[in-house]
Design a protein around this motif. Structure first.
Motif, PDB file in Angstrom:
ATOM      1  N   UNK A   1       8.415 -12.111   3.977  1.00 49.61           N
ATOM      2  CA  UNK A   1       9.147 -13.296   4.416  1.00 49.61           C
ATOM      3  C   UNK A   1      10.615 -12.945   4.662  1.00 49.61           C
ATOM      4  N   UNK A   2      11.149 -12.094   3.766  1.00 45.29           N
ATOM      5  CA  UNK A   2      12.553 -11.706   3.904  1.00 45.29           C
ATOM      6  C   UNK A   2      12.800 -11.039   5.252  1.00 45.29           C
ATOM      7  N   UNK A   3      11.775 -10.297   5.728  1.00 49.10           N
ATOM      8  CA  UNK A   3      11.958  -9.551   6.975  1.00 49.10           C
ATOM      9  C   UNK A   3      11.684 -10.417   8.194  1.00 49.10           C
ATOM     10  N   UNK A   4      10.787 -11.403   8.025  1.00 49.86           N
ATOM     11  CA  UNK A   4      10.437 -12.237   9.180  1.00 49.86           C
ATOM     12  C   UNK A   4      11.620 -13.084   9.625  1.00 49.86           C
ATOM     13  N   UNK A   5      12.535 -13.371   8.695  1.00 53.62           N
ATOM     14  CA  UNK A   5      13.700 -14.179   9.037  1.00 53.62           C
ATOM     15  C   UNK A   5      14.733 -13.333   9.775  1.00 53.62           C
ATOM     16  N   UNK A   6      14.904 -13.629  11.042  1.00 51.41           N
ATOM     17  CA  UNK A   6      15.953 -12.960  11.811  1.00 51.41           C
ATOM     18  C   UNK A   6      17.143 -13.897  11.945  1.00 51.41           C
ATOM     19  N   UNK A   7      18.169 -13.474  12.674  1.00 48.79           N
ATOM     20  CA  UNK A   7      19.347 -14.324  12.849  1.00 48.79           C
ATOM     21  C   UNK A   7      19.012 -15.716  13.381  1.00 48.79           C
ATOM     22  N   UNK A   8      18.019 -15.808  14.270  1.00 47.82           N
ATOM     23  CA  UNK A   8      17.669 -17.121  14.811  1.00 47.82           C
ATOM     24  C   UNK A   8      17.242 -18.062  13.691  1.00 47.82           C
ATOM     25  N   UNK A   9      16.391 -17.550  12.785  1.00 49.09           N
ATOM     26  CA  UNK A   9      15.884 -18.397  11.702  1.00 49.09           C
ATOM     27  C   UNK A   9      17.009 -18.796  10.751  1.00 49.09           C
ATOM     28  N   UNK A  10      17.908 -17.846  10.488  1.00 47.61           N
ATOM     29  CA  UNK A  10      19.024 -18.186   9.601  1.00 47.61           C
ATOM     30  C   UNK A  10      19.892 -19.281  10.216  1.00 47.61           C
TER      31      UNK A  10
ATOM     32  N   UNK B   1       8.039 -18.485  16.776  1.00 48.29           N
ATOM     33  CA  UNK B   1       7.267 -19.485  16.025  1.00 48.29           C
ATOM     34  C   UNK B   1       7.976 -19.978  14.758  1.00 48.29           C
ATOM     35  N   UNK B   2       8.521 -19.036  13.991  1.00 50.62           N
ATOM     36  CA  UNK B   2       9.137 -19.415  12.725  1.00 50.62           C
ATOM     37  C   UNK B   2      10.365 -20.282  12.952  1.00 50.62           C
ATOM     38  N   UNK B   3      11.156 -19.871  13.928  1.00 48.56           N
ATOM     39  CA  UNK B   3      12.368 -20.607  14.239  1.00 48.56           C
ATOM     40  C   UNK B   3      12.034 -22.005  14.761  1.00 48.56           C
ATOM     41  N   UNK B   4      10.967 -22.084  15.583  1.00 48.13           N
ATOM     42  CA  UNK B   4      10.535 -23.377  16.123  1.00 48.13           C
ATOM     43  C   UNK B   4      10.087 -24.305  14.988  1.00 48.13           C
ATOM     44  N   UNK B   5       9.319 -23.745  14.031  1.00 45.38           N
ATOM     45  CA  UNK B   5       8.863 -24.539  12.887  1.00 45.38           C
ATOM     46  C   UNK B   5      10.053 -25.120  12.136  1.00 45.38           C
ATOM     47  N   UNK B   6      11.066 -24.275  11.907  1.00 39.75           N
ATOM     48  CA  UNK B   6      12.258 -24.749  11.203  1.00 39.75           C
ATOM     49  C   UNK B   6      12.965 -25.841  12.001  1.00 39.75           C
ATOM     50  N   UNK B   7      13.006 -25.668  13.340  1.00 39.88           N
ATOM     51  CA  UNK B   7      13.626 -26.684  14.194  1.00 39.88           C
ATOM     52  C   UNK B   7      12.914 -28.021  13.999  1.00 39.88           C
ATOM     53  N   UNK B   8      11.567 -27.980  13.961  1.00 37.62           N
ATOM     54  CA  UNK B   8      10.802 -29.211  13.794  1.00 37.62           C
ATOM     55  C   UNK B   8      11.105 -29.849  12.439  1.00 37.62           C
ATOM     56  N   UNK B   9      11.254 -29.001  11.413  1.00 38.95           N
ATOM     57  CA  UNK B   9      11.583 -29.534  10.088  1.00 38.95           C
ATOM     58  C   UNK B   9      12.934 -30.243  10.101  1.00 38.95           C
ATOM     59  N   UNK B  10      13.887 -29.675  10.847  1.00 43.92           N
ATOM     60  CA  UNK B  10      15.204 -30.299  10.951  1.00 43.92           C
ATOM     61  C   UNK B  10      15.071 -31.673  11.600  1.00 43.92           C
ATOM     62  N   UNK B  11      14.296 -31.727  12.704  1.00 40.55           N
ATOM     63  CA  UNK B  11      14.109 -32.994  13.407  1.00 40.55           C
ATOM     64  C   UNK B  11      13.460 -34.011  12.473  1.00 40.55           C
ATOM     65  N   UNK B  12      12.460 -33.537  11.722  1.00 38.66           N
ATOM     66  CA  UNK B  12      11.753 -34.408  10.783  1.00 38.66           C
ATOM     67  C   UNK B  12      12.714 -34.954   9.732  1.00 38.66           C
ATOM     68  N   UNK B  13      13.530 -34.049   9.164  1.00 43.01           N
ATOM     69  CA  UNK B  13      14.451 -34.466   8.111  1.00 43.01           C
ATOM     70  C   UNK B  13      15.454 -35.484   8.639  1.00 43.01           C
ATOM     71  N   UNK B  14      15.820 -35.365   9.916  1.00 38.19           N
ATOM     72  CA  UNK B  14      16.771 -36.295  10.506  1.00 38.19           C
ATOM     73  C   UNK B  14      16.108 -37.613  10.869  1.00 38.19           C
ATOM     74  N   UNK B  15      14.884 -37.505  11.415  1.00 38.70           N
ATOM     75  CA  UNK B  15      14.245 -38.691  11.965  1.00 38.70           C
ATOM     76  C   UNK B  15      13.572 -39.539  10.900  1.00 38.70           C
ATOM     77  N   UNK B  16      13.131 -38.909   9.824  1.00 39.35           N
ATOM     78  CA  UNK B  16      12.367 -39.624   8.812  1.00 39.35           C
ATOM     79  C   UNK B  16      13.111 -40.846   8.245  1.00 39.35           C
ATOM     80  N   UNK B  17      14.388 -40.672   7.826  1.00 39.44           N
ATOM     81  CA  UNK B  17      15.076 -41.857   7.302  1.00 39.44           C
ATOM     82  C   UNK B  17      15.207 -42.964   8.331  1.00 39.44           C
ATOM     83  N   UNK B  18      15.436 -42.596   9.587  1.00 41.97           N
ATOM     84  CA  UNK B  18      15.560 -43.602  10.649  1.00 41.97           C
ATOM     85  C   UNK B  18      14.243 -44.346  10.829  1.00 41.97           C
ATOM     86  N   UNK B  19      13.143 -43.562  10.783  1.00 39.74           N
ATOM     87  CA  UNK B  19      11.826 -44.125  10.989  1.00 39.74           C
ATOM     88  C   UNK B  19      11.476 -45.108   9.876  1.00 39.74           C
ATOM     89  N   UNK B  20      11.741 -44.708   8.620  1.00 39.15           N
ATOM     90  CA  UNK B  20      11.417 -45.604   7.506  1.00 39.15           C
ATOM     91  C   UNK B  20      12.238 -46.882   7.593  1.00 39.15           C
TER      92      UNK B  20
END
Lengths: 496, 329
Positions: free
Chosen positions: A135-144, A468-487
């Motif tokens: 996991x440590x290696x899969x994270x590149x600058x994009x993921x960070x 893929x990993x970076x995209x997944x993290x992007x989706x998590x960010x969107x989720x974290x932002x949108x979830x409170x608005x949605x509720x």
């Protein structure tokens, strides 16, 4: 696993147990004092280990490391003076609890949370360290880059009742984060020729200023005041949390431990990201998110399980790959090599017994600090009854000493005092300080990794969405932002 | 320059034979030095490789000097803060410090506007460690030799991304030196220190990394990383399989060196005594064994030779800088 038994024998030897106890006590004290970071604690112990057998040396370093992370929670809760950035999130709910006279419960919850996170990450370290190290290696600058954005999103949660003021202080933090030598071009940004600012505005003096020094002023200014608010000056709460509260926090502890372990594996991500993300996730999943920031035991549990889970996580790449997960484990590597143990897979083959001695000692250190913590927390709470006029100056003295000790620079002391004044007025005018510190921590991570991504991809902004990993993290960010608005939207719809 | 009145008081000429230190009979002068603990300034943080070397050295030197040595970390600004403290310290022999070449000699011109010390204020004492530069790729990289690497950069400069561990640091300078020698342009990614750069290389996010032998050795020995070249005159022991740049037709010499220095103006007797002590420690087989274990290659350069070493490097790098500055102004 047949090395576990001799390793257990090493840990249970009388000298080893004594070292373990001394290391745990030293670590708890170091963590509780402002400015004395885990890194410094471990570094100070390295010369002591020169003449020790390697097993004892590692037991000492391991015990100091894990218990210093826990020690920070004590002062964060009782006095709102987090010793390091790892326990800022703990103070968010811990201190309101202490003010309400429930410091004992908060400390108990912090202890249990730390124990849970610490044990979880050590078990992960024993069971699946080598595969997880990838996991440590899969994270590149994009993921960070995206991870840093994820961390910034948590500001929304931390400053939920004053979002505008939170964003404003975060913006100030980002501006402060821009100070220093540009790592890519060498241009001096807002350093005014001060070499103390070349590495950027140093984090810990700002942290100590905003939290500890401002708290010292706070306690001194209203005559006769103390931590406990109200007239009754009574410790209302119990000395330990209710089983009911612990049980409803178990899910949060587990989630935070997973987050802490994963963030710990990533070199350079930092303990505070883990505790803030966990805090925000706990709030997001809570049926009563509005109680967070006002004294919610679950918030304390989230932050503390996460920051202690980081300890085991950081050791995964350190031991398996020879890549230290953070500054503390970088010092650890120095300590290992002095004893002829070169970090890497050989630690688990040629030196398996010594390595498992270290890992088991972490396990024991976690249990030990929990026992010590649960035992002393009922007595430590008394500190909240001490008059502010006594407590304030003491905090100030420790803050000044701790700040100077960071890098032996008087400049840092003035910085801390300056930020203490700023923090005092921010508190009075209800501007939250935590977003500023989060932004100051994450700003450089975000900037440096964004620029690295751009250099690697030759200015292709889609690089964040094609991995893929970076995209997944992007989706998590969107989720974290949108979830409170949605509720919120759903609640409004239900009301109609 | 500070007036050295303190000094006359501190250094009292005693009778011959009161020398505290065994094996230093060469010292013509028996001085009452040291009579109090000596401060050793480390310009980098506790636990780093410079700090580790300093503390091990101090352990041996204390025995020789018969006085305590207090290691004081003054990190910041890539070493500059510590060196300012060293340059401004009282030149009475009770402050010495570690200096890291080549960075210590480049700040006076790369940071000309703001730098807080000059090389005239620091008198080099002895070099101890010279850690050669290494250019490395991941084990699964298609590049086997420097020629492969240079060919790839020439074919498609964008396909190759190389890390350095600090702008204007020894790794960056080494890579620039190599690029000039090979006639190529390298696209750099800046990292802070070895850990993140190594993780990025192993994860396949960058093509190559430029670092120091002591940091790369364990990864190379384990076969996760392949050294393309070591930038030294001869192959170095822990990674003797890695050819030098010179063997492959790229005459690049680059390293990070660590040694000791005192503030300029230290009395000659004290300087000589510290030099003798340093020599005793560096020649001690036990000290050498400890350095070996840390993959830190000893390269002893004493006294005037070390002063010349620093000055030569300064002049060479300064002329490179004036031709083509590596940091934007």
């Amino acid at each position: 696993m047949d090395v576990l038994l001799p390793a257990l024998g090493n840990v249970l030897a009388p000298m080893a147990l004594l070292t373990l106890i001394l290391g745990t006590l030293a670590g708890m004290t170091i963590g509780a004092l402002p400015g004395l970071s885990s890194t410094m604690g471990v570094a100070l112990c390295i010369p002591i280990t020169f003449n020790m057998p390697p097993e004892l040396a590692l037991i000492l370093l391991g015990a100091v490391y894990v218990s210093s992370v826990y020690g920070g929670s004590v002062t964060a809760i009782l006095l709102r003076t987090p010793g390091t950035d790892a326990s800022i999130a703990t103070a968010l709910d811990g201190y309101p609890l202490a003010e309400a006279g429930r410091g004992g419960e908060a400390l108990g919850m912090a202890t249990l949370g730390s124990l849970f996170g610490g044990l979880f990450s050590v078990i992960v370290l024993i069971a699946i360290a080598p595969p997880l190290s990838t996991v440590a290696l899969a994270f590149g600058p994009q993921e960070y880059t995206v991870l840093a954005i994820f961390g910034l999103v948590t500001i929304v949660g931390v400053a939920s009742d004053r979002p505008l003021k939170g964003v404003l202080t975060a913006a100030v933090g980002l501006v402060l984060a821009a100070v220093g030598l540009d790592a890519f071009t060498g241009v001096q940004r807002f350093t005014f020729g001060q070499s103390e600012l070349f590495d950027g505005v140093p984090l810990l003096p700002v942290l100590i200023g905003l939290f500890s020094v401002s708290q010292a002023f706070n306690l001194c200014v209203p005559a006769g005041g103390g931590v406990l608010t109200g007239n009754e000056q009574k410790l209302k709460g119990r000395s330990l949390p209710l089983w009911h509260d612990v049980r409803r926090s178990l899910r949060t502890m587990l989630r935070s431990s997973v987050i802490g372990s994963v963030v710990g594996i990533l070199p350079g991500a930092g303990t505070s990201i883990a505790s803030f993300i966990s805090y925000n996730e706990a709030r997001r999943h809570s049926p009563t998110p509005e109680r967070f920031g006002k004294g919610e035991l679950e918030g304390v549990a989230a932050s503390e399980s996460a920051n202690n889970a980081v300890t085991g996580g950081t050791l995964i790449p350190t031991l398996t790959l020879g890549i230290p997960g953070n500054a503390v484990t970088a010092v650890f590597v120095g300590g290992l090599t002095i004893h002829g143990l070169i970090p890497g897979p050989s630690l688990f083959t040629d030196h398996a017994e010594t390595t498992y001695t270290l890992i088991l000692s972490l396990l024991f250190a976690n249990v030990l600090f929990a026992i010590l913590g649960l035992w002393v927390c009922r007595y430590l709470v008394v500190v909240t009854k001490v008059p502010g006029a006594v407590l304030g100056p003491m905090i100030l003295v420790f803050s000044v000493i701790g700040t100077y000790a960071l890098r032996n620079a008087v400049f840092d002391v003035w910085l801390a005092i300056g930020f203490g004044v700023v923090g005092y007025f921010m508190e009075r005018w209800r501007y939250p300080a935590a977003p500023l510190v989060i932004a100051l921590i994450l700003g450089p991570i975000l900037e440096v990794n964004f620029r690295r991504s751009m250099q690697i991809s030759h200015w292709d902004l889609t690089t964040f969405f094609t991995r893929p990993l970076s995209l997944t993290l992007c989706l998590l960010v969107v989720l974290a932002l949108a979830y409170p608005l949605w509720t919120q939207w759903r609640r409004r719809k239900l009301q109609r | 320059m500070r007036v050295q009145s303190n000094l006359l008081r501190t250094i009292v000429l005693g009778a011959a034979g009161t020398v505290l230190v065994g094996g230093l009979s060469t010292s013509a002068l028996a001085v009452d030095y040291p009579s109090k603990p000596i401060e050793m300034i480390v310009a980098f943080g506790a636990g780093g490789s410079t700090d580790t070397m300093a503390r091990i050295f101090a352990k041996y030197a204390e025995k020789e000097l018969g006085e305590r040595i207090v290691v004081v970390n003054r990190p910041g600004a890539g070493g500059e803060i510590g060196w300012v403290h060293l340059a401004n310290a009282e030149p009475d022999g009770y402050t010495l410090g570690l200096i890291n070449s080549p960075v210590v000699e480049v700040y006076p011109f790369t940071r000309e506007e703001t730098v807080g010390y000059s090389l005239d204020e620091i008198r080099p004492l002895a070099n101890v460690i010279t850690d050669p530069g290494v250019l490395a790729v991941a084990a699964d990289s298609p590049y086997q030799t420097l020629d492969d690497f240079v060919g790839a950069v020439k074919d498609d400069p964008e396909s190759v991304v190389i890390s350095h561990e600090g702008l204007g640091g020894d790794d960056h300078l080494a890579a620039l030196n190599f690029a000039e020698e090979a006639g190529i342009d390298l696209s750099f990614v800046a990292y802070n220190g070895n850990a993140e750069a190594t993780a990025s290389l192993l994860g396949g996010h960058i093509t190559a990394f430029e670092g120091n032998m002591s940091e790369a050795a364990s990864q190379i020995q384990e076969g996760k990383v392949r050294g393309l070249a070591v930038w030294s005159d001869e192959r170095v022991e822990p990674i003797a399989d890695v050819p030098t740049g010179k063997e492959q037709g790229y005459d690049v010499q680059a390293a990070a060196s660590r040694g000791f220095a005192v503030p300029a103006g230290v009395p000659q007797e004290v300087y000589d005594m510290l030099l003798a002590v340093t020599r005793e420690v560096v020649e001690d087989p036990e000290f050498r064994a400890e350095m070996d274990q840390l993959n830190m290659p000893i390269n002893a350069i004493y006294g005037q030779d070390y002063v010349d070493f620093i000055n030569d490097s300064h002049d060479r790098l300064k002329s490179l800088w004036e031709k083509d500055p590596w940091i934007e102004q």
